[in-house]
Design a protein around this motif. Sequence first.
Motif, PDB file in Angstrom:
ATOM      1  N   THR A 329     -26.555  -8.721   7.843  1.00  0.00           N
ATOM      2  CA  THR A 329     -25.495  -8.131   7.017  1.00  0.00           C
ATOM      3  C   THR A 329     -26.023  -7.609   5.681  1.00  0.00           C
ATOM      4  N   LEU A 330     -27.256  -7.919   5.337  1.00  0.00           N
ATOM      5  CA  LEU A 330     -27.844  -7.378   4.102  1.00  0.00           C
ATOM      6  C   LEU A 330     -28.117  -5.882   4.220  1.00  0.00           C
ATOM      7  N   SER A 331     -28.074  -5.368   5.439  1.00  0.00           N
ATOM      8  CA  SER A 331     -28.323  -3.945   5.653  1.00  0.00           C
ATOM      9  C   SER A 331     -27.272  -3.099   4.940  1.00  0.00           C
ATOM     10  N   SER A 332     -27.641  -1.862   4.624  1.00  0.00           N
ATOM     11  CA  SER A 332     -26.697  -0.911   4.025  1.00  0.00           C
ATOM     12  C   SER A 332     -26.006  -0.062   5.091  1.00  0.00           C
ATOM     13  N   SER A 333     -26.330  -0.306   6.355  1.00  0.00           N
ATOM     14  CA  SER A 333     -25.719   0.427   7.466  1.00  0.00           C
ATOM     15  C   SER A 333     -24.482  -0.315   7.948  1.00  0.00           C
ATOM     16  N   LEU A 334     -23.331   0.343   7.987  1.00  0.00           N
ATOM     17  CA  LEU A 334     -22.091  -0.307   8.404  1.00  0.00           C
ATOM     18  C   LEU A 334     -22.174  -0.850   9.830  1.00  0.00           C
ATOM     19  N   PRO A 335     -22.711  -0.106  10.813  1.00  0.00           N
ATOM     20  CA  PRO A 335     -22.819  -0.680  12.165  1.00  0.00           C
ATOM     21  C   PRO A 335     -23.654  -1.963  12.193  1.00  0.00           C
ATOM     22  N   LEU A 336     -24.731  -2.012  11.402  1.00  0.00           N
ATOM     23  CA  LEU A 336     -25.563  -3.222  11.371  1.00  0.00           C
ATOM     24  C   LEU A 336     -24.829  -4.374  10.687  1.00  0.00           C
ATOM     25  N   ILE A 337     -24.054  -4.062   9.671  1.00  0.00           N
ATOM     26  CA  ILE A 337     -23.269  -5.111   9.014  1.00  0.00           C
ATOM     27  C   ILE A 337     -22.278  -5.719   9.991  1.00  0.00           C
ATOM     28  N   ILE A 338     -21.601  -4.863  10.743  1.00  0.00           N
ATOM     29  CA  ILE A 338     -20.643  -5.357  11.744  1.00  0.00           C
ATOM     30  C   ILE A 338     -21.364  -6.172  12.811  1.00  0.00           C
ATOM     31  N   LEU A 339     -22.545  -5.700  13.238  1.00  0.00           N
ATOM     32  CA  LEU A 339     -23.341  -6.467  14.202  1.00  0.00           C
ATOM     33  C   LEU A 339     -23.677  -7.842  13.640  1.00  0.00           C
ATOM     34  N   GLY A 340     -24.048  -7.878  12.360  1.00  0.00           N
ATOM     35  CA  GLY A 340     -24.364  -9.157  11.735  1.00  0.00           C
ATOM     36  C   GLY A 340     -23.171 -10.093  11.729  1.00  0.00           C
ATOM     37  N   ILE A 341     -21.981  -9.570  11.431  1.00  0.00           N
ATOM     38  CA  ILE A 341     -20.765 -10.391  11.431  1.00  0.00           C
ATOM     39  C   ILE A 341     -20.478 -10.919  12.838  1.00  0.00           C
ATOM     40  N   VAL A 342     -20.695 -10.073  13.847  1.00  0.00           N
ATOM     41  CA  VAL A 342     -20.504 -10.506  15.235  1.00  0.00           C
ATOM     42  C   VAL A 342     -21.472 -11.645  15.572  1.00  0.00           C
ATOM     43  N   LEU A 343     -22.725 -11.521  15.149  1.00  0.00           N
ATOM     44  CA  LEU A 343     -23.718 -12.572  15.428  1.00  0.00           C
ATOM     45  C   LEU A 343     -23.354 -13.877  14.715  1.00  0.00           C
ATOM     46  N   VAL A 344     -22.892 -13.765  13.475  1.00  0.00           N
ATOM     47  CA  VAL A 344     -22.454 -14.960  12.757  1.00  0.00           C
ATOM     48  C   VAL A 344     -21.310 -15.629  13.510  1.00  0.00           C
ATOM     49  N   THR A 345     -20.379 -14.823  14.014  1.00  0.00           N
ATOM     50  CA  THR A 345     -19.222 -15.347  14.742  1.00  0.00           C
ATOM     51  C   THR A 345     -19.653 -16.045  16.027  1.00  0.00           C
ATOM     52  N   ILE A 346     -20.541 -15.403  16.781  1.00  0.00           N
ATOM     53  CA  ILE A 346     -21.041 -16.009  18.015  1.00  0.00           C
ATOM     54  C   ILE A 346     -21.762 -17.317  17.720  1.00  0.00           C
ATOM     55  N   GLY A 347     -22.626 -17.291  16.742  1.00  0.00           N
ATOM     56  CA  GLY A 347     -23.393 -18.488  16.400  1.00  0.00           C
ATOM     57  C   GLY A 347     -22.514 -19.624  15.928  1.00  0.00           C
ATOM     58  N   PHE A 348     -21.522 -19.299  15.105  1.00  0.00           N
ATOM     59  CA  PHE A 348     -20.638 -20.351  14.603  1.00  0.00           C
ATOM     60  C   PHE A 348     -19.833 -20.983  15.729  1.00  0.00           C
ATOM     61  N   PHE A 349     -19.199 -20.166  16.566  1.00  0.00           N
ATOM     62  CA  PHE A 349     -18.353 -20.722  17.615  1.00  0.00           C
ATOM     63  C   PHE A 349     -19.172 -21.544  18.614  1.00  0.00           C
ATOM     64  N   ALA A 350     -20.386 -21.111  18.902  1.00  0.00           N
ATOM     65  CA  ALA A 350     -21.246 -21.901  19.791  1.00  0.00           C
ATOM     66  C   ALA A 350     -21.577 -23.246  19.162  1.00  0.00           C
ATOM     67  N   THR A 351     -21.926 -23.226  17.876  1.00  0.00           N
ATOM     68  CA  THR A 351     -22.265 -24.460  17.164  1.00  0.00           C
ATOM     69  C   THR A 351     -21.067 -25.401  17.088  1.00  0.00           C
ATOM     70  N   HIS A 352     -19.927 -24.875  16.694  1.00  0.00           N
ATOM     71  CA  HIS A 352     -18.717 -25.691  16.540  1.00  0.00           C
ATOM     72  C   HIS A 352     -18.264 -26.253  17.887  1.00  0.00           C
ATOM     73  N   SER A 353     -18.334 -25.453  18.927  1.00  0.00           N
ATOM     74  CA  SER A 353     -17.911 -25.911  20.249  1.00  0.00           C
ATOM     75  C   SER A 353     -18.734 -27.109  20.704  1.00  0.00           C
ATOM     76  N   VAL A 354     -20.054 -27.017  20.535  1.00  0.00           N
ATOM     77  CA  VAL A 354     -20.930 -28.105  20.973  1.00  0.00           C
ATOM     78  C   VAL A 354     -20.790 -29.319  20.067  1.00  0.00           C
ATOM     79  N   ALA A 355     -20.746 -29.096  18.754  1.00  0.00           N
ATOM     80  CA  ALA A 355     -20.669 -30.214  17.810  1.00  0.00           C
ATOM     81  C   ALA A 355     -19.387 -31.015  18.009  1.00  0.00           C
ATOM     82  N   SER A 356     -18.259 -30.337  18.182  1.00  0.00           N
ATOM     83  CA  SER A 356     -16.995 -31.048  18.359  1.00  0.00           C
ATOM     84  C   SER A 356     -16.987 -31.833  19.669  1.00  0.00           C
ATOM     85  N   ALA A 357     -17.614 -31.291  20.710  1.00  0.00           N
ATOM     86  CA  ALA A 357     -17.701 -32.017  21.978  1.00  0.00           C
ATOM     87  C   ALA A 357     -18.612 -33.238  21.854  1.00  0.00           C
ATOM     88  N   LEU A 358     -19.703 -33.099  21.094  1.00  0.00           N
ATOM     89  CA  LEU A 358     -20.626 -34.220  20.930  1.00  0.00           C
ATOM     90  C   LEU A 358     -20.009 -35.370  20.150  1.00  0.00           C
TER      91      LEU A 358
END
Length: 425
Positions: A329-358
């Motif tokens: 998301t540090l990029s100055s390109s809007l498509p890359l910023i959106i990609l970064g937000i998508v990756l953050v979202t994927i990473g967070f939900f994966a982490t939260h899903s596993v942590a809450s189950a554990l």
Amino acid sequence: MSSAAQQAEISTSIDGPDLKIVATQASVVARQFLTRGTPAYKRASFALFLSGFSTFSLLYCVQPLMPIFAHDFSVSPAASSLSLSLSTGFLAFAIFCAAAVSEGFGRRSLMFVSLMGAALCTIACSLVPNWHLLLVIRALEGFLLGGVPAVAMTYLAEEIDPRGLGASMGLYIAGNAFGGMAGRVVTGAIAEYLSWRPALAAVGVLGLLTAIGFMLLLPPSRNFVPRKDFNAGFHLKAWLGHVRNPALPLLFTIGFLAMGAFVTVYNYAGFRLVAAPFNLTQTELGLIFTAYLFGIAASWAAGSLGDRVGHFAVMRAGILIAAAGAAVTLSSSLPLIILGIVLVTIGFFATHSVASALVGRLARDTKGHASSLYLLAYYLGSSIAGSLGGYFWLADGWSAVVTFILVLLAGCLVAALGVARLASR
């Protein structure tokens, strides 16, 4: 209970297609479960979907409006984030109160009152004359909403046949994510063409309708037995026991840090993207929250993948994906910023899903108390880190915010390595 009484109870309870009998080895115990495929099961599952949808649309509807709040009320970005942080903070503490109140008040009734009260608070926010009153109402709304997540999972566990519990729980969690996304998108779109006041009013009215639909659809509790007494010592002992379990506090830390990083991204990305050179409209900003769809898929995939390659490996991967997304998301390109937000979202939900189950797997007993501690840390992370990120934004813009996020995720990774090591012992 005598043998004859047991038989009478069983013969009564098997009437109807929605019931299932569970017998324990010690004695015959009739449990009236809602079985998968029956009309009552479908009504209950959809009702809980509506409760999750309403809860998270009402809770997060203010997030895309923070830049507007900062302008209209002449407050800083950090102060504008209090419209969400106060709600999540009070929700965190309300979870403990709601769990105890529901034992005497009833699951269904408490959830309905919570949803109706929160919807009315959102409508009231659309009418407030000043910033401080808006914050007071948002704090009350968060406290009221604590009655839903604290009780919904308990209702499902008590009333749904274990063979169909996974599907109904999955639908409830999908409602959470879909509501969080819809609340943001709806308010962003309406605020662009009208103002933030009609946007909040619309979400509030939608909340009223879903609360009524929830109450009409949800079958009354069949297996809930009200308790008139409240044993504070038992609850305190249970919570302290989980804190003394060396692995569980690390999982609570992961919930706090991961949620803090995730909310910080969404809280302050809007301030960057509505300004030059991006100049996004409120509708365009709201559409970015459709990245939640990737999070819904990531939650399901993380659970399935964890069963095959190991939950700790998936959790570490989720943290690293979120960190990579934040850096992108540090990029100055809007498509890359959106990609970064998508990756953050994927990473967070994966982490939260596993942590809450554990948490449920590593808790030795009173698993509900362990889950309540995880939810407390989770929502405190949203409240505290979500506001702290505003000071980094004021200090040095988005680069400082990303630095803050990466520090949180680094701590998250250390905790994940620690809990994996402890669990292996």
